[in-house]
Each structure stands twice: as C-alpha cells, then as structure tokens.
Design a protein around this motif. Structure first.
Motif, PDB file in Angstrom:
ATOM      1  N   LYS A 179     -59.262 -15.331  21.485  1.00 37.39           N
ATOM      2  CA  LYS A 179     -59.348 -15.526  22.935  1.00 37.39           C
ATOM      3  C   LYS A 179     -60.402 -16.561  23.312  1.00 37.39           C
ATOM      4  O   LYS A 179     -60.149 -17.454  24.087  1.00 37.39           O
ATOM      5  N   THR A 180     -61.597 -16.374  22.758  1.00 40.60           N
ATOM      6  CA  THR A 180     -62.682 -17.266  23.152  1.00 40.60           C
ATOM      7  C   THR A 180     -62.401 -18.683  22.668  1.00 40.60           C
ATOM      8  O   THR A 180     -62.589 -19.657  23.395  1.00 40.60           O
ATOM      9  N   THR A 181     -61.914 -18.812  21.433  1.00 47.22           N
ATOM     10  CA  THR A 181     -61.579 -20.134  20.910  1.00 47.22           C
ATOM     11  C   THR A 181     -60.543 -20.792  21.816  1.00 47.22           C
ATOM     12  O   THR A 181     -60.672 -21.959  22.189  1.00 47.22           O
ATOM     13  N   LEU A 236     -68.398 -20.044  26.741  1.00 45.96           N
ATOM     14  CA  LEU A 236     -68.079 -18.809  27.442  1.00 45.96           C
ATOM     15  C   LEU A 236     -68.837 -17.611  26.898  1.00 45.96           C
ATOM     16  O   LEU A 236     -69.069 -16.648  27.604  1.00 45.96           O
ATOM     17  N   ASP A 237     -69.207 -17.655  25.628  1.00 46.32           N
ATOM     18  CA  ASP A 237     -70.010 -16.568  25.062  1.00 46.32           C
ATOM     19  C   ASP A 237     -71.467 -16.939  25.262  1.00 46.32           C
ATOM     20  O   ASP A 237     -72.175 -17.269  24.333  1.00 46.32           O
ATOM     21  N   TYR A 238     -71.936 -16.866  26.510  1.00 47.33           N
ATOM     22  CA  TYR A 238     -73.242 -17.451  26.745  1.00 47.33           C
ATOM     23  C   TYR A 238     -74.392 -16.462  26.706  1.00 47.33           C
ATOM     24  O   TYR A 238     -75.537 -16.829  26.707  1.00 47.33           O
ATOM     25  N   GLY A 286     -71.085 -13.203  17.768  1.00 51.56           N
ATOM     26  CA  GLY A 286     -69.832 -13.952  17.732  1.00 51.56           C
ATOM     27  C   GLY A 286     -68.704 -13.233  18.439  1.00 51.56           C
ATOM     28  O   GLY A 286     -67.544 -13.389  18.101  1.00 51.56           O
ATOM     29  N   ILE A 287     -69.025 -12.388  19.411  1.00 55.92           N
ATOM     30  CA  ILE A 287     -67.968 -11.717  20.166  1.00 55.92           C
ATOM     31  C   ILE A 287     -68.260 -11.838  21.650  1.00 55.92           C
ATOM     32  O   ILE A 287     -69.385 -12.109  22.046  1.00 55.92           O
ATOM     33  N   SER A 288     -67.244 -11.609  22.455  1.00 57.36           N
ATOM     34  CA  SER A 288     -67.446 -11.671  23.897  1.00 57.36           C
ATOM     35  C   SER A 288     -67.651 -10.271  24.432  1.00 57.36           C
ATOM     36  O   SER A 288     -66.926  -9.363  24.084  1.00 57.36           O
ATOM     37  N   ILE A 289     -68.647 -10.097  25.292  1.00 55.01           N
ATOM     38  CA  ILE A 289     -68.915  -8.792  25.855  1.00 55.01           C
ATOM     39  C   ILE A 289     -68.574  -8.774  27.334  1.00 55.01           C
ATOM     40  O   ILE A 289     -67.863  -7.930  27.822  1.00 55.01           O
TER      41      ILE A 289
HETATM   42 MG    MG Z   1     -64.368 -13.661  22.194  1.00 52.58          MG
END
Ligand code: MG
Ligand code: GDP
Length: 656
Positions: free
Chosen positions: A21-23, A48-50, A58-61
């Motif tokens: 997703k983030t990529t 976006l993963d700021y 390395g994950i989105s929260i």
């Molecule tokens: Mg992500």
C-alpha cells in the motif's frame, strides 16, 4: 477556481500488511508530480510513513491522507494502516471515502486482513477496484490471485488490465478495454486470453446499459467510452469489481490504475445526498448549508487541526461553524489540503473535499458533525471496537504522574480505541487498547513527549463483569446519633449486548434530585468494577424505591450510596455474576513441516480449532481462543517456525 465535484475521487488504499500500500501510494505521489524523488519503505524514506515509529518499523500506523491532481481529477487518497490493531483507523477513514483500491500481493493472494478490509469496505457501502501488485516477482501468479478472490472473498473479479509475463516476471500490460499494449521487455505472453477477457467485460457491462446489451447480443464492437461508462455504473452500484495489475515497486501499471480510479470509482455526486441521524439530508452542492464530519483530530507544528470531509456547502477562512457535540460555535482560521507531512493553505473547501481546518477548539471529538449555525444536522458515528488489552504505566516518581497522564489523555482523545483508567491500588495508570502493537506504539508516543518518566508493565487482558440472572436486593443504612436512615430497593437485570452498565430510575423517582445523583454515583461505581475489579457490562440496574429520614442539616446522598451498595451486594449473590474475558479469532499460517509443533502449541493454549487447510507447502489453522492466551505469541510463533509463520488475531466478543 475550485474542483468540480464530479471530478473529485476520495479513495482509500486498503490491504493486508506488506501487500504494498505505502509503496503504491508513494508511486502515486511521484507520478502526480507531488514529490520529486521516490520514497522507499525499505529505506525509511516514504513520505507517507512520516511518524518516527512508522519509519523505524517500516509499517504504516496512522492513516495518512494526501491530495493530488491526476489529469482532470482531484484525487484525495488515504493510505490506511494494514495491521489489525489499527483497524479503527481503517474504519474511520472508510467513513469519509467514496471508494477503495484493494491491493493484493501477487504471490500471496488473499490474506486474513484482506478479507477483513474487504468486509469493512462492503459494510461501509463503498465501491472497490483491485490492484494485483508485486507481479515483477517471477513467483507471482496473477491468475491464482484472482482465483483466491473468487474463492475467499466470493466476488467475481473482472480483469481490465492483463499482465504480459516473461521469464523474469512482469514485462508488459494490456488494457482490455482498448486493446492497447505497453511493453517494457519483449518475449512475454499475456496471462489470459484477451478476446475472452473483453467479452466478459462487455457481458458484465451489458447489465448496466441497454445499448451495450444490444451490441453484445448482435456481436457488434462496443464503443470505448460507452463501455467504460457502463462499467463505471456497475462499479458505483457495488456490483462489479474490476482488477488492475502491476508492480508498485517498479512503478508499472500505476498510471493505468490512476486512470481507472478516475473512470470507475464514484465521485461525491454518486454518493450524494448524505443523510443525517437528525437534520434531514444534504446534497453535494455549494448552495446547501455547510455539513462536514471530523475524521481525525491532530496537532501539527503546534497548530491543532481537524481533518474533515465536507458533504455540502463551502467552508472558507472566517466561516462560523457549529458542532454536534456542544452548543459553542467557532470560527475557521485556515483551510488546507493535507499532503502527508505538510499542509497547503487553500481559499475554501466545497462538497466532496477532504481538508484540514484550523481554529477549532482542541476538544472537538472525532466523529463530530460540523454544520452552518441554524442548520443543525448530525451524521452517524463510526462504531469503534472497545479496548480489550491494557498495560500499566507506572510513574517513576510520584510527581511524574501528572505529566504522563496529560500526555496519555491527549493520545486517547485522538484515538477512540485507546482509553485511560487509573489504578489507584498500584499508583499507576492503565492504558487500554486493542492489541499489543497498538499499546506498544502508544507508550512510545507518550515517551516521546515526557521522556523516560514511567515504566510500562506487561500487557493484560481487560475483562468485563456481568450477571446471568435477574435479582433484587434491599439495603439500609443508619447513623444512630443523627437519627438518620436511608433504604434502597434495586434490581439487577441482564441486558444482552447493551454495552456498559446503565442505571434506571423507577418512574416515581424521576425528577427527584437525590435519586438522579444516586443514579450517577452508581453508574460511576459500575464503570470501575462490579465485584472482581472489572467494569460491568450488559447489565441494567433498576432503582425501584428509595426512602429515608434525615435531619435538616445532613447531606442524605452518602447515606443512600451506602444503602445502595448493600442492596447491590445482596442482589449480586443471587444474580450469578460472571467475569467475561475477551475472545479472539486467530488464523496462523506456517510452513507445512512446522504444522505439528504449531498445532501442539495452540492446543496447549485452549484454542478451539475450527479448520486446518493445507495448500502446497503452507498450512493455515483457524480457531477461537481467549485473547489472554495469545499474548506474546509473535515471539513464540517465530521460534516454532524459524520466523516463517505469521498470524492474525481479531477480537471476537467476550465469553465466561
Ligand atoms: Mg504501509
Ligand atoms: P504496506 O505494508 O502494504 O504499506 O506495504 P509496503 O509498501 O510497506 O511494502 C512492503 C514490502 O513489499 C516492502 O519491502 C516493499 O519494498 C515490497 N514491495 C511493495 N511493492 C512491491 C512490488 O511491486 N514488487 C516487489 N517485488 N516488492 C514490493
């Protein structure tokens, strides 16, 4: 000039963790000219993963949102967190979106969280298109991924893009609607019969346009814009699911996907008008009174901001807005578009826009409706899962308590799935949340504010108490020297799925001030503990009768409180009280040769095993388990499977 509502697409990117997703979002920012270099998740440079917690893991929260222009479209996109502990973020993002892009891993196909976000998408009534990602990997299998969708999601997906696959993986793509080919390397073959793919599309589209139906029956070629328009109607109606394909990492297939978002996903007009719980409806038009809903509250550069979706009317700097949770009004100071890590100030926001507002008081809660004064409307709230786990935050020094508490309170205001309670016996705070990772990250964020001024305990499950039978009790309290006496008759009544315990007064007691205050006191007491230290749920306390005698200068309330306490304890003896612990459904995936140790271990944890599927080298076990037994399971599973296993836990109610 502002964007025409018909050109706005508000969509979310949803998927199982690691699907890309983030990529994909980073590629979208890049392709739309929003960033000048490509951020990489693996290098911790994704725009976006700021949050530091996200870059490190390395994950989105947090659901980051951002706004880009693509051809004639304004795309407002939200990259949602994939981990189940943050599913509330997904739920509240979906609420303000019109559609989703479901990303699937081209090797792994449908995964547990894919199913969960798919269910959430459908439950929110949103349309979805699919992106089959990671096709650059030679082991990817596009056709199999579509099969797993048919099998596990029970949805008929139609390819609108077919990959051309060579020995090295993805070498090209074909647009099924136009037949246009895009090839980066030669020597590949289409992964599916093109003529068949096109006739499937035409047949599906025929249901949504009689002219397409006519062409289909007579075997005539369907005009491209007409075919797209008919497909769009099917997607908007939630009846067609179209599949795109590519590789986010290699930036292949992303532009075709963006075109697809514009062509096929709904605009705010397709979803208008919005219906309030009260206050009627609002159409997505500039000349309707303002109606907007808050979906996030946060602080950036010391400015407190509300992220809102505007449903009707225009909001500009100096707009005066009323709020659904309080009577106070406030004046907007700034309207801005969100770009993940910064804001772009704009003159105004209209129907369908997703923007941030400055100028609102800090206490406006997530879910509140904002509206033009005099045009009250209240939109439904998202229902959030209640916390099931807690950790103790123990201040190192007594005077650290206040600082820790203030920082924790700020977090709980922004995240409705976090709660804070105080554990006076331990002199600690209890931070409650919905998963281990959720709590770990919350504690890290508090630490970032107050430093190392507290210790974090081990996670514990948050139980509840309830009763299984109705029972009555009578209590009396006297103070002889004051010649004072109070007596209370009450009943405990089980009330299935009614949430936190409530207190009800007999009709003869309504309007009696002392009775009202007593009811509040009892309700507060039940939120703390019924008998064993857990809050009471699914239970009503009826106060049937109160009578007493007191001298003129005595405050009677404490007497009634004591009497009610006696009555409550007596009733409890009869009411068959029970402690309920949170249950979870669990799905464990592991290599086939690790299945027997994994199963042995699960049986030792009282897992009620419901299914075991073996698919090639992989095995998958599904079951139900008391959540408390699964604490620390990630470490355990890693050692049982040499790091090759994965698991997914989802809250599944409470049981004795
Ligand atoms: Mg992500
Ligand atoms: P998210 O958890 O869904 O946000 O996934 P990420 O975007 O963080 O990606 C997870 C991992 O998959 C990272 O190591 C990415 O580099 C990798 N990845 C993402 N997209 C692709 C792709 O198209 N091909 C390959 N080979 N790897 C990818």
């Amino acid at each position: 000039m502002h964007d025409a509502v018909a050109q706005i697409r508000n969509f979310g990117i949803v998927a199982h963790i690691n699907a890309g997703k983030t990529t994909l979002s980073e590629r979208i920012l890049f392709d739309c000219g929003r960033v000048r270099f490509l951020g990489e998740v693996d290098e911790g440079t994704a725009a976006l993963d700021y949050l530091p917690e996200e870059q490190r893991r390395g994950i989105s929260i947090r659901a980051a949102s951002t706004s880009v222009a693509w051809r004639d479209y304004r795309l407002n996109l939200i990259d949602t967190p994939g981990h189940v502990d943050f599913s509330a973020e997904v739920a509240r993002s979906l609420r303000v979106l019109d559609g989703t892009v479901l990303v699937l891993d081209g090797v792994r196909g449908v995964e547990p969280q894919t199913e969960a976000v798919w269910r959430q998408t459908r439950a929110a009534g949103l349309s979805s298109i699919v992106f089959v990602n990671k096709l650059d990997r030679p082991v990817a299998n596009w056709a199999r991924v579509l099969d797993t969708m048919r099998l596990r999601l029970r949805v008929q997906v139609l390819p609108v893009v077919v990959p051309i696959v060579g020995d090295t993986g993805l070498v090209g793509l074909i647009d099924v609607v136009t037949g246009a080919r895009q090839e980066w390397e030669s020597g590949g073959a289409p992964a599916f019969d093109l003529a068949l793919a096109r006739s499937q599309l035409v047949e599906a589209a025929a249901d949504f346009d009689p002219a397409v139906m006519g062409d289909f029956v007579l075997d005539r070629t369907v005009d491209v814009p007409r075919l797209r328009a008919a497909l769009r109607r099917g997607v908007v109606a939630g009846q067609l699911t179209l599949a795109f394909a590519g590789s986010a990492l290699r930036n292949r297939g992303v532009e075709a996907l963006l075109d697809g978002v514009g062509w096929f996903l709904p605009s705010p007009l397709d979803r208008s008008p919005v219906l309030g719980l009260s206050g009627g409806t609002r159409a997505a038009r500039d000349d309707e009174p303002v109606c907007a809903q808050v979906f996030r509250s946060f602080v950036e550069d010391d400015v407190s901001l509300l992220a809102v979706r505007v449903y009707s009317g225009r909001i500009d700097t100096a707009s005066v807005l009323a709020r659904s949770d309080q009577t106070a009004e406030f004046t907007v100071r700034e309207v801005s578009r969100l770009h993940a890590d910064h804001r772009e100030v704009i003159a105004s926001a209209g129907p369908g826009d997703i923007v941030a507002l400055a100028g609102a008081p800090e206490d406006v809660p997530v879910g509140a409706t904002l509206f033009a004064p005099g045009h009250r409307i209240v939109l439904a709230l998202t229902r959030f899962p209640l916390p099931v786990l807690s950790v103790a935050l123990e201040p190192r020094q007594a005077d650290d308590l206040a600082a820790v508490q203030a920082a924790a309170q700020k977090l709980t205001r922004a995240d409705p799935t976090l709660a804070l309670r105080s554990d006076e016996a331990r002199g600690a705070l209890l931070l409650c949340g919905i998963g281990e990772l959720h709590l770990e990250i919350a504690a890290e964020r508090i630490r970032a504010v107050v430093g190392d001024r507290f210790r974090v305990g081990l996670p514990e499950v948050a139980c509840r108490e309830s009763v299984r039978r109705a029972a009555a009790g009578h209590g009396e309290w006297r103070i002889a020297e004051l010649a004072a006496r109070a007596s209370v008759h009450l009943r405990l009544v089980p009330a299935k799925d009614s949430g936190p315990a409530s207190v009800q007064l007999d009709s003869r007691l309504r309007g009696n001030e002392v009775a009202d205050r007593l009811a509040q006191q009892i309700a507060g007491r039940l939120r703390g503990s019924l008998r064993e230290g857990w809050p009471a749920f699914d239970l009503e306390v009826h106060i049937d009768r109160m009578d007493g005698q007191v001298g003129p200068d005595v405050d009677v309330l404490p007497l009634y409180v004591e009497a009610a306490e006696v009555a409550l304890r007596r009733a409890l003896v009869e009411a068959d009280p029970v402690v309920l612990q949170p249950m979870a459904s669990v799905e464990v995936t592991c290599p086939h040769d690790a299945l027997s140790p994994v199963l042995g271990d699960l049986r030792g944890k009282d897992v009620d095993i419901l299914a075991i599927d073996v698919d090639g080298d992989h095995a998958c076990v599904r079951g139900k388990v008391p959540l408390g037994k699964m604490l620390g399971y990630s470490t355990r599973l890693r050692s049982l499977t040499r790091g090759l296993g994965s698991f997914h836990l989802e809250a599944a109610g409470f049981a004795p």
